[in-house]
Write a protein that holds these residues in place. Structure first.
Motif, PDB file in Angstrom:
ATOM      1  N   ILE A 216       0.931  -0.966   0.143  1.00 61.12           N
ATOM      2  CA  ILE A 216      -0.054  -0.116   0.059  1.00 61.12           C
ATOM      3  C   ILE A 216       0.749   1.165   0.194  1.00 61.12           C
ATOM      4  O   ILE A 216       0.673   2.179  -0.815  1.00 61.12           O
ATOM      5  CB  ILE A 216      -1.049  -0.156   1.338  1.00 61.12           C
ATOM      6  CG1 ILE A 216      -2.123  -1.144   1.190  1.00 61.12           C
ATOM      7  CG2 ILE A 216      -1.829   1.502   1.239  1.00 61.12           C
ATOM      8  CD1 ILE A 216      -2.769  -1.388   2.246  1.00 61.12           C
ATOM      9  N   ALA A 243      -0.456   4.562   4.923  1.00 60.55           N
ATOM     10  CA  ALA A 243      -0.655   3.197   4.405  1.00 60.55           C
ATOM     11  C   ALA A 243      -1.612   2.321   5.303  1.00 60.55           C
ATOM     12  O   ALA A 243      -2.343   1.306   5.136  1.00 60.55           O
ATOM     13  CB  ALA A 243       0.672   2.848   4.407  1.00 60.55           C
ATOM     14  N   LEU A 246      -5.407   2.731   4.806  1.00 59.91           N
ATOM     15  CA  LEU A 246      -5.971   2.296   3.734  1.00 59.91           C
ATOM     16  C   LEU A 246      -5.706   0.570   3.897  1.00 59.91           C
ATOM     17  O   LEU A 246      -6.728  -0.161   3.454  1.00 59.91           O
ATOM     18  CB  LEU A 246      -5.230   2.210   2.371  1.00 59.91           C
ATOM     19  CG  LEU A 246      -5.585   3.615   1.749  1.00 59.91           C
ATOM     20  CD1 LEU A 246      -5.054   3.746   0.366  1.00 59.91           C
ATOM     21  CD2 LEU A 246      -6.827   4.283   1.886  1.00 59.91           C
ATOM     22  N   LEU A 247      -4.880   0.164   4.675  1.00 57.33           N
ATOM     23  CA  LEU A 247      -4.674  -1.131   5.186  1.00 57.33           C
ATOM     24  C   LEU A 247      -6.158  -1.735   5.894  1.00 57.33           C
ATOM     25  O   LEU A 247      -6.467  -2.710   5.813  1.00 57.33           O
ATOM     26  CB  LEU A 247      -3.409  -1.368   6.225  1.00 57.33           C
ATOM     27  CG  LEU A 247      -3.384  -2.997   6.786  1.00 57.33           C
ATOM     28  CD1 LEU A 247      -3.256  -3.905   5.789  1.00 57.33           C
ATOM     29  CD2 LEU A 247      -2.115  -2.802   7.688  1.00 57.33           C
ATOM     30  N   PRO A 318      -4.946  -1.670  -3.684  1.00 56.23           N
ATOM     31  CA  PRO A 318      -4.208  -0.520  -3.171  1.00 56.23           C
ATOM     32  C   PRO A 318      -3.891   0.493  -4.286  1.00 56.23           C
ATOM     33  O   PRO A 318      -4.007   1.507  -3.736  1.00 56.23           O
ATOM     34  CB  PRO A 318      -2.688  -1.145  -2.744  1.00 56.23           C
ATOM     35  CG  PRO A 318      -3.034  -2.561  -2.484  1.00 56.23           C
ATOM     36  CD  PRO A 318      -4.326  -3.209  -3.379  1.00 56.23           C
ATOM     37  N   GLN A 321      -7.337   2.056  -4.864  1.00 65.36           N
ATOM     38  CA  GLN A 321      -7.852   3.233  -3.729  1.00 65.36           C
ATOM     39  C   GLN A 321      -6.923   4.425  -3.464  1.00 65.36           C
ATOM     40  O   GLN A 321      -7.368   5.240  -3.184  1.00 65.36           O
ATOM     41  CB  GLN A 321      -8.199   2.306  -2.578  1.00 65.36           C
ATOM     42  CG  GLN A 321      -9.176   1.225  -2.538  1.00 65.36           C
ATOM     43  CD  GLN A 321     -10.604   1.844  -3.025  1.00 65.36           C
ATOM     44  OE1 GLN A 321     -11.038   1.510  -3.756  1.00 65.36           O
ATOM     45  NE2 GLN A 321     -11.004   2.866  -2.306  1.00 65.36           N
ATOM     46  N   ALA A 322      -5.672   4.209  -3.906  1.00 67.72           N
ATOM     47  CA  ALA A 322      -4.712   5.245  -3.923  1.00 67.72           C
ATOM     48  C   ALA A 322      -5.003   6.390  -4.766  1.00 67.72           C
ATOM     49  O   ALA A 322      -5.045   7.374  -4.464  1.00 67.72           O
ATOM     50  CB  ALA A 322      -3.265   4.623  -3.990  1.00 67.72           C
TER      51      ALA A 322
END
Length: 343
Positions: A216, A243, A246-247, A318, A321-322
Motif C-alpha cells: 500500500i 498506508a 488504507l490497510l 491498493p 484506492q490510492a
C-alpha cells in the motif's frame, strides 16, 4: 488500469540478489561456491520482499529506486525493517493539498475508512454464519457491528471514530475464533495478539498485514501521496500512517478471508509453527512459502469494484484506492469512496 505485476518473496537465508543485464539473478553462496537458484526478467517484477538475512547488490538497489520497484526488508517474523526509496516522485502540489486536507477534514475520511472496515468485518462473519451456522458469539458480534455502522452514519468527532473502530475490532476478533473451524481447543487463535503474535493465526495475520502495508505504501507513492501523513492514524516518526489507513479497508477482504481459508482447508496446522522462549509464534520456512504462494494467488482473484463498475484483480486494490484518494484530495471527487466487502 495498472497491470498487476509479480511479487517476489525471498525467504531463504543467505541468498544474494543482483542485476545481470535485464534480469534478476538469485544466487546461494556457500564457502566461495555460487549456485544459481533463479533468474527472472527484472521488468516483470513489481515488488520484492526479503525475509531474514538477504543480501542485495548496489546495482539492484539503484535499479529498484529508479524504476519504482518496491523492495522491502523484514525479519523472519515478518516485522518490517526497511525499504528502498528512490528519487521523490509525484506532484508536490498534490502532497501540499494532502497536508491541508489532513488538517481540515481528516475526521470525515477517517469515518469513511472505519465504516468500510466494520462493514467488511461484519460481512465476513455473516458469510460464515450463513455457510456454517450461527453461535452466540457470532450473533452478538454481527448485531453490535450493525449498531456501530449506524452510529458511524452521523457526524462524529475524531475521538469517537477512533473509539468505535477499537470497539468494532474487539467484537470482531472475539467472534473470529468461531470462524476458524479447527480452533475448538483455542490453540490456533485466542484473541488478537501482536509483537509478538502468541498463536498460529496471529502469526499469519501479522505477517501478511506487514507485507500488504508495504504494498500500500508503494501504491501511495506511485500516485504522488505522502504515505506517512494519514487521516485515521496520526503522524508518528517512521510510520506510514496513510498506508495503515488504507490497510484497514483491506484486512478482511484480502488477508482475513485468506487466513481463514488456509486453516479451514488444512493447508496450515499447529505443526507448521514454532514458539520461541518468550512465547512468540513463527511460521516454519516451508509453511511460509505456502502462505506467500496462497497470497499471490489470492491477489489474482477478480472482484467487481462498485465505484468503478468494472472487474479488477484484488491485488490492484491498493493502487485503485490510492488513485481514488488522490482524486478526492485534488477535488475531482466530492467524497472518498472506500472499498468494502459486499454481502
Amino acid at each position: 488500469m495498472k497491470k498487476l505485476q509479480n511479487s517476489l518473496y525471498i525467504t531463504k537465508d543467505g541468498v544474494y540478489l543482483h542485476k545481470q543485464r535485464e534480469t534478476l539473478l538469485i544466487e546461494q553462496r556457500t564457502e566461495g561456491v555460487k549456485e544459481k537458484l533463479m533468474q527472472l526478467p527484472i521488468h516483470s517484477i513489481g515488488s520484492i520482499f526479503c525475509f531474514g538475512n538477504i543480501m542485495v547488490s548496489p546495482q539492484l538497489l539503484g535499479f529498484c529506486g529508479e524504476s519504482g520497484t518496491h523492495l522491502s526488508f523484514f525479519d523472519m517474523q515478518g516485522r518490517f525493517l526497511a525499504n528502498v526509496v528512490g528519487k521523490q516522485t509525484g506532484n508536490v502540489l498534490l502532497r501540499r493539498q494532502q497536508y491541508r486536507v489532513v488538517d481540515q477534514a481528516s475526521t470525515e475520511i477517517a469515518r469513511l475508512i472505519v465504516s468500510a472496515k466494520v462493514r467488511s468485518s461484519r460481512t465476513l462473519l455473516q458469510r460464515h454464519r450463513r455457510n456454517h451456522g450461527d453461535s452466540d458469539k457470532l450473533n452478538k458480534a454481527i448485531n453490535r457491528l450493525r449498531q456501530i455502522l449506524e452510529q458511524l452514519e452521523v457526524t462524529l468527532s475524531y475521538e469517537q471514530v477512533l473509539g468505535m473502530e477499537g470497539e468494532a475490532a474487539a467484537h470482531y476478533f472475539a467472534a473470529f475464533s468461531e470462524v476458524i473451524k479447527a480452533n475448538q481447543s483455542g490453540k490456533l487463535f485466542n484473541g488478537r495478539s501482536r509483537r509478538p503474535p502468541k498463536d498460529p493465526v496471529n502469526a499469519v495475520l501479522s505477517l501478511l498485514y506487514s507485507v500488504l502495508g508495504q504494498e500500500i505504501s508503494g501504491a501511495l507513492q506511485g500516485v504522488g501521496l505522502d504515505p506517512q501523513v494519514g487521516f485515521l492514524h496520526k503522524e508518528r516518526p517512521g510510520r506510514d500512517s496513510l498506508a495503515l489507513d488504507l490497510l484497514e479497508e483491506f484486512r478482511a477482504p484480502l488477508i482475513d478471508t485468506l487466513v481463514v481459508t488456509l486453516f479451514n482447508r488444512g493447508q496450515l496446522s499447529e505443526s507448521d509453527f514454532t514458539t520461541d522462549s518468550v512465547g512468540g509464534v513463527t511460521l516454519k520456512d516451508e509453511a511460509r512459502k505456502r502462505v506467500f504462494q496462497a497470497y499471490q494467488s489470492k491477489k489474482q482473484e477478480e472482484i467487481r469494484h462498485e465505484f468503478l463498475q468494472e472487474k479488477i484483480q484484488l491485488g490492484l486494490l491498493p493502487h485503485v484506492q490510492a488513485m481514488l484518494l488522490a482524486r478526492h484530495i485534488r477535488g475531482d471527487l466530492e467524497c472518498y469512496p472506500p472499498f468494502y466487502l459486499k454481502k
